[in-house]
Design an enzyme around this catalytic site. Structure first.
Site, PDB file in Angstrom:
ATOM      1  N   HIS A 102      -9.713   1.167   4.489  1.00 20.48           N
ATOM      2  CA  HIS A 102      -8.448   1.334   5.226  1.00 20.48           C
ATOM      3  C   HIS A 102      -8.714   2.265   6.420  1.00 20.48           C
ATOM      4  O   HIS A 102      -9.511   3.200   6.326  1.00 20.48           O
ATOM      5  CB  HIS A 102      -7.385   1.930   4.301  1.00 20.48           C
ATOM      6  CG  HIS A 102      -6.019   1.917   4.904  1.00 20.48           C
ATOM      7  ND1 HIS A 102      -5.611   2.861   5.833  1.00 20.48           N
ATOM      8  CD2 HIS A 102      -4.974   1.068   4.756  1.00 20.48           C
ATOM      9  CE1 HIS A 102      -4.370   2.582   6.212  1.00 20.48           C
ATOM     10  NE2 HIS A 102      -3.964   1.501   5.570  1.00 20.48           N
ATOM     11  N   GLU A 159      -5.799  -5.016  10.320  1.00 22.08           N
ATOM     12  CA  GLU A 159      -4.785  -3.994  10.567  1.00 22.08           C
ATOM     13  C   GLU A 159      -5.116  -3.269  11.867  1.00 22.08           C
ATOM     14  O   GLU A 159      -5.935  -2.319  11.859  1.00 22.08           O
ATOM     15  CB  GLU A 159      -4.765  -2.981   9.420  1.00 22.08           C
ATOM     16  CG  GLU A 159      -4.432  -3.586   8.086  1.00 22.08           C
ATOM     17  CD  GLU A 159      -3.776  -2.564   7.166  1.00 22.08           C
ATOM     18  OE1 GLU A 159      -2.674  -2.842   6.700  1.00 22.08           O
ATOM     19  OE2 GLU A 159      -4.360  -1.487   6.944  1.00 22.08           O
ATOM     20  N   SER A 161       2.994  -2.240  10.401  1.00 23.57           N
ATOM     21  CA  SER A 161       4.434  -2.244  10.663  1.00 23.57           C
ATOM     22  C   SER A 161       5.089  -3.604  10.382  1.00 23.57           C
ATOM     23  O   SER A 161       5.978  -4.037  11.121  1.00 23.57           O
ATOM     24  CB  SER A 161       4.723  -1.782  12.099  1.00 23.57           C
ATOM     25  OG  SER A 161       4.286  -0.441  12.281  1.00 23.57           O
ATOM     26  N   ASN A 187       0.875  -1.178   0.000  1.00 23.81           N
ATOM     27  CA  ASN A 187       0.000   0.000   0.000  1.00 23.81           C
ATOM     28  C   ASN A 187       0.910   1.224   0.000  1.00 23.81           C
ATOM     29  O   ASN A 187       1.491   1.569   1.020  1.00 23.81           O
ATOM     30  CB  ASN A 187      -0.896  -0.001   1.250  1.00 23.81           C
ATOM     31  CG  ASN A 187      -1.669   1.301   1.393  1.00 23.81           C
ATOM     32  OD1 ASN A 187      -1.781   2.081   0.436  1.00 23.81           O
ATOM     33  ND2 ASN A 187      -2.211   1.545   2.583  1.00 23.81           N
ATOM     34  N   TRP A 188       1.018   1.831  -1.177  1.00 22.66           N
ATOM     35  CA  TRP A 188       1.948   2.970  -1.301  1.00 22.66           C
ATOM     36  C   TRP A 188       1.410   4.220  -0.612  1.00 22.66           C
ATOM     37  O   TRP A 188       2.120   5.210  -0.477  1.00 22.66           O
ATOM     38  CB  TRP A 188       2.202   3.277  -2.779  1.00 22.66           C
ATOM     39  CG  TRP A 188       3.029   2.269  -3.510  1.00 22.66           C
ATOM     40  CD1 TRP A 188       3.515   1.082  -3.025  1.00 22.66           C
ATOM     41  CD2 TRP A 188       3.464   2.353  -4.871  1.00 22.66           C
ATOM     42  NE1 TRP A 188       4.220   0.431  -4.002  1.00 22.66           N
ATOM     43  CE2 TRP A 188       4.208   1.185  -5.149  1.00 22.66           C
ATOM     44  CE3 TRP A 188       3.294   3.295  -5.889  1.00 22.66           C
ATOM     45  CZ2 TRP A 188       4.787   0.948  -6.398  1.00 22.66           C
ATOM     46  CZ3 TRP A 188       3.857   3.061  -7.142  1.00 22.66           C
ATOM     47  CH2 TRP A 188       4.597   1.894  -7.385  1.00 22.66           C
ATOM     48  N   LYS A 189       0.149   4.217  -0.228  1.00 24.45           N
ATOM     49  CA  LYS A 189      -0.498   5.413   0.319  1.00 24.45           C
ATOM     50  C   LYS A 189      -0.255   6.583  -0.652  1.00 24.45           C
ATOM     51  O   LYS A 189      -0.120   6.369  -1.851  1.00 24.45           O
ATOM     52  CB  LYS A 189       0.010   5.717   1.723  1.00 24.45           C
ATOM     53  CG  LYS A 189      -0.012   4.516   2.646  1.00 24.45           C
ATOM     54  CD  LYS A 189       0.100   4.897   4.089  1.00 24.45           C
ATOM     55  CE  LYS A 189       0.349   3.661   4.927  1.00 24.45           C
ATOM     56  NZ  LYS A 189      -0.125   3.804   6.294  1.00 24.45           N
ATOM     57  N   GLY A 246       1.970   2.205  10.744  1.00 25.91           N
ATOM     58  CA  GLY A 246       2.912   3.314  10.625  1.00 25.91           C
ATOM     59  C   GLY A 246       3.568   3.705  11.941  1.00 25.91           C
ATOM     60  O   GLY A 246       4.221   4.741  12.030  1.00 25.91           O
ATOM     61  N   GLU A 254      -7.181   4.655   7.613  1.00 23.69           N
ATOM     62  CA  GLU A 254      -6.985   6.085   7.357  1.00 23.69           C
ATOM     63  C   GLU A 254      -8.223   6.681   6.697  1.00 23.69           C
ATOM     64  O   GLU A 254      -8.576   7.837   6.936  1.00 23.69           O
ATOM     65  CB  GLU A 254      -5.710   6.292   6.512  1.00 23.69           C
ATOM     66  CG  GLU A 254      -4.458   6.064   7.353  1.00 23.69           C
ATOM     67  CD  GLU A 254      -3.229   5.593   6.590  1.00 23.69           C
ATOM     68  OE1 GLU A 254      -3.197   5.711   5.353  1.00 23.69           O
ATOM     69  OE2 GLU A 254      -2.293   5.100   7.254  1.00 23.69           O
ATOM     70  N   GLY A 303       2.589  -1.225   4.304  1.00 27.14           N
ATOM     71  CA  GLY A 303       2.612   0.207   4.024  1.00 27.14           C
ATOM     72  C   GLY A 303       4.030   0.694   3.786  1.00 27.14           C
ATOM     73  O   GLY A 303       4.611   0.506   2.709  1.00 27.14           O
ATOM     74  N   GLY A 304       4.614   1.303   4.810  1.00 23.57           N
ATOM     75  CA  GLY A 304       5.930   1.938   4.671  1.00 23.57           C
ATOM     76  C   GLY A 304       6.984   1.062   4.015  1.00 23.57           C
ATOM     77  O   GLY A 304       7.732   1.522   3.142  1.00 23.57           O
TER      78      GLY A 304
END
Ligand code: PEP
Length: 248
Positions: free
Chosen positions: A95, A166, A210, A11-13, A172, A97, A231-232
């Site tokens: 998601h 999640e 994470s 997930n590149w966000k 994150g 967010e 993610g990251g």
């Protein structure tokens, strides 16, 4: 023995640029083959270019959201039909967010999942509790409520979705659920799907929050963890490749 193939989805966000994406995808492509299914969920504007880069490979691509509407006066929205035209295999739905920052309700998430499935795009439905909810002993109630909204909306088609557990407190933050904590939630989500549709054994449930090269293998070794939503670490080619390899 499980017949579920592991899936690792990046997930590149809201990250990336055309040159950075080209370099990242070229490095990931060069690291194939992977045993697990691998996908990247990229910002809408990069879908076409991602599709051309990955088309001849077995790496899939997807979006990070989808409209619940098919078409019409919905400025700024992107429909499932448009995602299908871009060759998307997946769309993230719900998601945390988007739930937190854009007020997405369980019902809207369910509508989006249905819209995606209706156009042959597999929704990756995200569920997870906040830290306050975990501390209050509400983890089970929260994730079951979030999943049940989708299961009841999709009916028998619920068997076709992917779920991502999640925990919000792990996204994150560098704080990961232990493999045991994650496994416990995955097991109950599978039971819930089994009770509702009879297809719990087939449903892929990803863990997200994470995930890094040094914790991925232990998480993916749990019986009900079928891969990860990353993610990251999906923005760093070496880390993403290592996580894909940890999935099998
Ligand atoms: C995510 O955005 O879905 C996620 C899991 O992020 P991170 O891996 O950075 O915690």
């Amino acid at each position: 023995m499980s017949t579920r193939r592991k899936l690792v989805a990046g997930n590149w966000k809201m990250h990336g640029s055309r040159p950075a994406n080209a370099e990242l995808l070229a490095t990931v492509l060069a690291a194939r083959p992977f045993t697990a299914d691998v996908a990247v969920c990229v910002p809408f504007v990069f879908l076409h270019e991602t599709a051309s880069t990955l088309a001849a490979s077995d790496i899939r691509w997807g979006a990070q959201d989808v409209s619940a509407q098919a078409q019409g006066a919905f400025t700024g929205e992107i429909s499932a039909g448009m995602l299908a035209e871009c060759g998307c295999r997946y769309a993230l739905v719900g998601h945390s967010e988007r739930r937190a920052l854009h007020g997405e309700s369980d019902q809207l998430v369910a509508d989006k999942a249905q819209a995606a499935l209706g156009r042959g795009v597999t929704p990756i439905v995200c569920v997870g509790e906040t830290l306050a909810e975990r501390d209050a002993g509400q983890t089970e109630a929260v994730v079951k409520r979030q999943l049940s909204a989708v299961i009841h909306h999709l009916g028998h088609c619920a068997a076709e979705m992917v779920v991502a557990y999640e925990p919000v407190w792990a996204i994150g933050t560098g704080r990961t659920a232990t493999p045991e904590q994650a496994q416990a939630v995955h097991a109950l989500l599978r039971l819930q799907q089994q009770a509702a549709t009879g297809h719990g054994a087939l449903m892929r449930i990803l863990y997200g929050g994470s995930v890094k090269p040094d914790n991925a293998a232990q998480l993916f070794a749990q019986p009900d963890i079928d891969g990860g939503l990353i993610g990251g670490a999906s923005l760093k080619a070496a880390d993403f490749i290592a996580i894909c390899r940890a999935a099998g």
